[in-house]
Scaffold this motif. Structure first.
Motif, PDB file in Angstrom:
ATOM      1  N   LEU A  33       0.867   1.187 -17.175  1.00 36.89           N
ATOM      2  CA  LEU A  33       0.046   0.040 -16.796  1.00 36.89           C
ATOM      3  C   LEU A  33       0.848  -0.948 -15.948  1.00 36.89           C
ATOM      4  O   LEU A  33       0.392  -1.390 -14.893  1.00 36.89           O
ATOM      5  CB  LEU A  33      -0.478  -0.652 -18.060  1.00 36.89           C
ATOM      6  N   PHE A  34       2.067  -1.268 -16.390  1.00 39.91           N
ATOM      7  CA  PHE A  34       2.875  -2.227 -15.646  1.00 39.91           C
ATOM      8  C   PHE A  34       3.370  -1.663 -14.316  1.00 39.91           C
ATOM      9  O   PHE A  34       3.496  -2.397 -13.338  1.00 39.91           O
ATOM     10  CB  PHE A  34       4.037  -2.747 -16.503  1.00 39.91           C
ATOM     11  N   ILE A  35       3.644  -0.362 -14.276  1.00 38.85           N
ATOM     12  CA  ILE A  35       4.021   0.256 -13.001  1.00 38.85           C
ATOM     13  C   ILE A  35       2.862   0.151 -12.020  1.00 38.85           C
ATOM     14  O   ILE A  35       3.046  -0.237 -10.865  1.00 38.85           O
ATOM     15  CB  ILE A  35       4.443   1.724 -13.212  1.00 38.85           C
ATOM     16  N   GLN A  36       1.663   0.476 -12.467  1.00 35.38           N
ATOM     17  CA  GLN A  36       0.486   0.386 -11.602  1.00 35.38           C
ATOM     18  C   GLN A  36       0.249  -1.050 -11.150  1.00 35.38           C
ATOM     19  O   GLN A  36      -0.088  -1.298  -9.987  1.00 35.38           O
ATOM     20  CB  GLN A  36      -0.752   0.927 -12.312  1.00 35.38           C
ATOM     21  N   LEU A  37       0.438  -1.987 -12.061  1.00 34.91           N
ATOM     22  CA  LEU A  37       0.294  -3.403 -11.716  1.00 34.91           C
ATOM     23  C   LEU A  37       1.263  -3.774 -10.596  1.00 34.91           C
ATOM     24  O   LEU A  37       0.885  -4.431  -9.619  1.00 34.91           O
ATOM     25  CB  LEU A  37       0.529  -4.278 -12.948  1.00 34.91           C
ATOM     26  N   GLY A  38       2.509  -3.327 -10.711  1.00 28.98           N
ATOM     27  CA  GLY A  38       3.506  -3.601  -9.682  1.00 28.98           C
ATOM     28  C   GLY A  38       3.118  -3.008  -8.335  1.00 28.98           C
ATOM     29  O   GLY A  38       3.241  -3.659  -7.301  1.00 28.98           O
ATOM     30  N   TYR A  39       2.641  -1.750  -8.345  1.00 28.55           N
ATOM     31  CA  TYR A  39       2.205  -1.115  -7.096  1.00 28.55           C
ATOM     32  C   TYR A  39       1.028  -1.856  -6.468  1.00 28.55           C
ATOM     33  O   TYR A  39       0.956  -2.016  -5.249  1.00 28.55           O
ATOM     34  CB  TYR A  39       1.832   0.348  -7.322  1.00 28.55           C
ATOM     35  N   THR A  40       0.110  -2.309  -7.300  1.00 35.75           N
ATOM     36  CA  THR A  40      -1.050  -3.039  -6.779  1.00 35.75           C
ATOM     37  C   THR A  40      -0.621  -4.351  -6.142  1.00 35.75           C
ATOM     38  O   THR A  40      -1.078  -4.702  -5.047  1.00 35.75           O
ATOM     39  CB  THR A  40      -2.071  -3.288  -7.908  1.00 35.75           C
ATOM     40  N   ILE A  41       0.275  -5.056  -6.793  1.00 34.30           N
ATOM     41  CA  ILE A  41       0.767  -6.320  -6.244  1.00 34.30           C
ATOM     42  C   ILE A  41       1.508  -6.069  -4.926  1.00 34.30           C
ATOM     43  O   ILE A  41       1.331  -6.812  -3.953  1.00 34.30           O
ATOM     44  CB  ILE A  41       1.648  -7.059  -7.270  1.00 34.30           C
ATOM     45  N   GLU A  42       2.326  -5.007  -4.877  1.00 28.57           N
ATOM     46  CA  GLU A  42       3.018  -4.664  -3.629  1.00 28.57           C
ATOM     47  C   GLU A  42       2.035  -4.353  -2.514  1.00 28.57           C
ATOM     48  O   GLU A  42       2.255  -4.725  -1.358  1.00 28.57           O
ATOM     49  CB  GLU A  42       3.951  -3.475  -3.851  1.00 28.57           C
ATOM     50  N   VAL A  44      -1.008  -5.578  -2.167  1.00 31.17           N
ATOM     51  CA  VAL A  44      -1.603  -6.848  -1.738  1.00 31.17           C
ATOM     52  C   VAL A  44      -0.622  -7.599  -0.838  1.00 31.17           C
ATOM     53  O   VAL A  44      -1.008  -8.130   0.208  1.00 31.17           O
ATOM     54  CB  VAL A  44      -2.007  -7.706  -2.961  1.00 31.17           C
ATOM     55  N   ILE A  45       0.642  -7.619  -1.219  1.00 33.91           N
ATOM     56  CA  ILE A  45       1.656  -8.292  -0.400  1.00 33.91           C
ATOM     57  C   ILE A  45       1.735  -7.659   0.986  1.00 33.91           C
ATOM     58  O   ILE A  45       1.772  -8.369   2.002  1.00 33.91           O
ATOM     59  CB  ILE A  45       3.032  -8.248  -1.102  1.00 33.91           C
ATOM     60  N   ALA A  46       1.772  -6.333   1.041  1.00 39.37           N
ATOM     61  CA  ALA A  46       1.849  -5.635   2.327  1.00 39.37           C
ATOM     62  C   ALA A  46       0.641  -5.966   3.201  1.00 39.37           C
ATOM     63  O   ALA A  46       0.788  -6.213   4.408  1.00 39.37           O
ATOM     64  CB  ALA A  46       1.957  -4.129   2.106  1.00 39.37           C
ATOM     65  N   ILE A  51      -1.741  -8.830   7.807  1.00 37.50           N
ATOM     66  CA  ILE A  51      -2.780  -9.729   8.326  1.00 37.50           C
ATOM     67  C   ILE A  51      -2.150 -10.966   8.950  1.00 37.50           C
ATOM     68  O   ILE A  51      -2.564 -11.411  10.019  1.00 37.50           O
ATOM     69  CB  ILE A  51      -3.776 -10.098   7.210  1.00 37.50           C
ATOM     70  N   GLU A  52      -1.127 -11.529   8.288  1.00 30.23           N
ATOM     71  CA  GLU A  52      -0.464 -12.711   8.847  1.00 30.23           C
ATOM     72  C   GLU A  52       0.168 -12.402  10.193  1.00 30.23           C
ATOM     73  O   GLU A  52       0.046 -13.182  11.135  1.00 30.23           O
ATOM     74  CB  GLU A  52       0.594 -13.231   7.868  1.00 30.23           C
ATOM     75  N   LYS A  53       0.849 -11.261  10.313  1.00 31.80           N
ATOM     76  CA  LYS A  53       1.462 -10.883  11.587  1.00 31.80           C
ATOM     77  C   LYS A  53       0.400 -10.664  12.648  1.00 31.80           C
ATOM     78  O   LYS A  53       0.529 -11.106  13.779  1.00 31.80           O
ATOM     79  CB  LYS A  53       2.288  -9.606  11.427  1.00 31.80           C
TER      80      LYS A  53
END
Length: 64
Positions: A33-42, A44-46, A51-53
């Motif tokens: 669960l926490f690994i998946q959470l980390g991948y999801t957050i990464e 979103v960041i990407a 989008i910002e660039k």
């Protein structure tokens, strides 16, 4: 902002606390669960960085 050492200690303490009273199977599920959470957050960041660039390039070219 918390210093890196305090942050690492807090994460370790949280991880240890989460393991108490849990079976090996429950811990495996929590880990996934926490690994998946980390991948999801990464992800979103990407997307945000892309989008910002993209938006900054478009805004810069519209100004010139």
């Amino acid at each position: 902002m918390v210093c890196p050492e305090e942050f690492a200690a807090a994460i370790a303490a949280t991880g240890i606390a989460l393991t108490k009273g849990k079976s090996t199977e429950e811990l495996a599920i929590l880990a996934i669960l926490f690994i998946q959470l980390g991948y999801t957050i990464e992800s979103v960041i990407a997307q945000r960085e892309y989008i910002e660039k993209c938006c900054n390039k478009e805004n810069s070219s519209n100004l010139g």
